[in-house]
Design a protein around this motif. Sequence first.
Motif: not given
Length: 140
Positions: A1-3, A71-73, A83-84
């Motif tokens: 699983m990647n970031d 933030l996801l990128r 993280r969530g």
Amino acid sequence: MNDMTAAMNIRLHILEKITNGFSPDSIIGRGEYGDVYKGVYNGEVIAVKLLHNDPQQVLDDTQFNSEVGNLLRVEHPNIVRLRGYCYEAQYKYVEHNGEKVLCKHMYRVLCFEYLQGGSLDKHLNGTMELHFSMVIIFYA
């Protein structure tokens, strides 16, 4: 699983549990947009930022969605990883003008990896050694 896929939607009741109901005892920081709590989720210590519900201070839906997307990128060793997140509405009775009224309360939460060593503002204020490798991101 990647970031990019590591960040997940975490239900509010779970975040309430891991922060002891967003207890003042769990607060590790405060900012303009919300308070930050320490919690343990799936065996990992995380920083849980509960955004204020004040219409004049909180991000609106579009800004929140944009922030989560940004933030996801972001992938850099000097930037904490998302993280969530949580985006939930709850309806609660509150007192208004002597009456109980049903109100919609929006919860917007960002969960980051937890790093020891204090907050960025302490580094910038000189209370801790500033490392030149620190990266600051400003969103327009």
